[in-house]
Design a protein around this motif. Structure first.
Motif, short mmCIF file in Angstrom:
data_model
loop_
_atom_site.label_atom_id
_atom_site.label_comp_id
_atom_site.label_asym_id
_atom_site.label_seq_id
_atom_site.Cartn_x
_atom_site.Cartn_y
_atom_site.Cartn_z
N ILE A 57 7.75 -5.57 20.32
CA ILE A 57 7.82 -4.11 20.17
C ILE A 57 9.00 -3.54 20.98
N SER A 63 11.50 0.47 23.07
CA SER A 63 10.71 1.14 22.03
C SER A 63 10.84 2.64 22.22
N ASN A 113 7.41 4.77 18.62
CA ASN A 113 6.12 4.34 19.18
C ASN A 113 5.32 5.59 19.53
N VAL A 141 5.24 2.91 14.90
CA VAL A 141 4.15 2.21 15.58
C VAL A 141 3.07 3.23 15.93
N ASN A 143 0.22 3.66 18.27
CA ASN A 143 -0.25 3.07 19.53
C ASN A 143 -1.54 3.81 19.92
#
Length: 308
Positions: A57, A63, A113, A141, A143
């Motif tokens: 990642i 990220s 992210n 992403v 998260n």
């Protein structure tokens, strides 16, 4: 039936909020905070390159982490306590969030992210869609805590590329004690099933950076090896090598945990070794483990509104 446009849809979703499994019914459009600690306005505390995620990642470039204020789960041991309680962050609109995505891409981020986005999914999904339509190239992403509704995850289908999911508990009593969510194990199972429907196989590029897939994180806590083993067992027995596991030992005891004396210490070497050995005994190959000392060195960002 009249089809609502994106803005009307966003407003309707916050009217009597049921975005998370708690379904508190807060009138977030009217300025009422839900259990998540925030109303319908987007609050972001930091948007910058972040180097402390899993190697596939963060990579060497970082990220592009966007940290949202508030959280629906409210774990007593949260390291980002000031942020998760909704006490940090700058109010922004969906257009500004979209611009932040492009700014992070220009800085060389491997991905966007979205950290703890659960309680803002309708707004974030609109920003993600807008960015894709304008040509954003890097993956998104999600998260998240593992405490999401299938309905909200379905709304990210076609937009989310990677899910970086915490799977905290298989023990309902521990979920009740530390997160006031005895239904957590069942909700996490449902969430993981939907994530893998959207991203059934991990895809990494030639440099080892994930482009699509699911990573399941588990933070080992003191005295909770059996709970951790149960999480690993469930994930691997259910999905095998479809997911990457990330076994973490960075639990940090904080002063406010005095009411939970069993959590007022770090995870021992023996406890973490036992968990890693258990994973190896199952034949798990797609897994990340942490070196000793991570708890002392773990990076908690400054919530100074950098990049917002």
């Amino acid at each position: 039936m009249k089809r609502m446009d994106g803005q009307e849809e966003r407003i309707a979703a916050y009217e009597r909020c049921t975005l998370c499994p708690r379904a508190c019914g807060a009138a977030r459009n009217d300025g009422q905070s839900g259990i998540c600690g925030v109303d319908a306005e987007l609050y972001v505390a930091r948007a910058a390159l972040h180097f402390w995620e899993e190697p596939c990642i963060s990579g060497s470039e970082g990220s592009g982490a966007v940290f949202f204020s508030g959280c629906s789960l409210k774990c007593v041991f949260c390291q980002n306590y000031a942020l998760s309680r909704g006490g940090r962050g700058k109010r922004i609109g969906i257009p500004r969030l979209t611009e932040i995505f492009f700014e992070l891409e220009e800085q060389g981020a491997n991905n966007i992210n979205l950290v703890t986005p659960d309680h803002y999914i309708p707004s974030i999904a609109q920003a993600m869609q807008d960015a894709r339509e304008r040509g954003l190239r890097i993956p998104f992403v999600i998260n998240c805590s593992g405490y999401e509704t299938t309905e909200q995850l379905c709304s990210l289908s076609g937009l989310a590329d990677i899910y970086l999911m915490d799977f905290k508990y298989m023990d309902a009593e521990k979920a009740r004690r530390y997160s006031a969510a005895p239904d957590y194990p069942e909700r996490a199972k449902e969430a993981l099933r939907e994530m893998l429907r959207q991203a059934p196989e991990p895809i990494l590029d030639a440099a080892g950076k994930m482009q699509r897939g699911v990573i399941v994180r588990h933070l080992l806590m003191p005295g909770m090896v059996r709970n951790a083993e149960a999480v690993v067992d469930y994930v691997y027995e259910s999905y095998g090598e479809q997911v990457y596991l990330s076994l973490m030992q960075q639990f940090t005891p904080l002063p406010r945990l005095a009411e939970y004396p069993e959590l007022c210490r770090r995870v021992s070497r023996r406890e973490y070794a036992r968990l890693v050995d258990h994973a190896l005994s199952l034949g798990i190959e797609r897994a990340f483990i942490q070196e000793r000392g991570t708890a002392e060195e773990s990076f908690i960002p400054l919530w100074n509104q950098e990049g917002v």
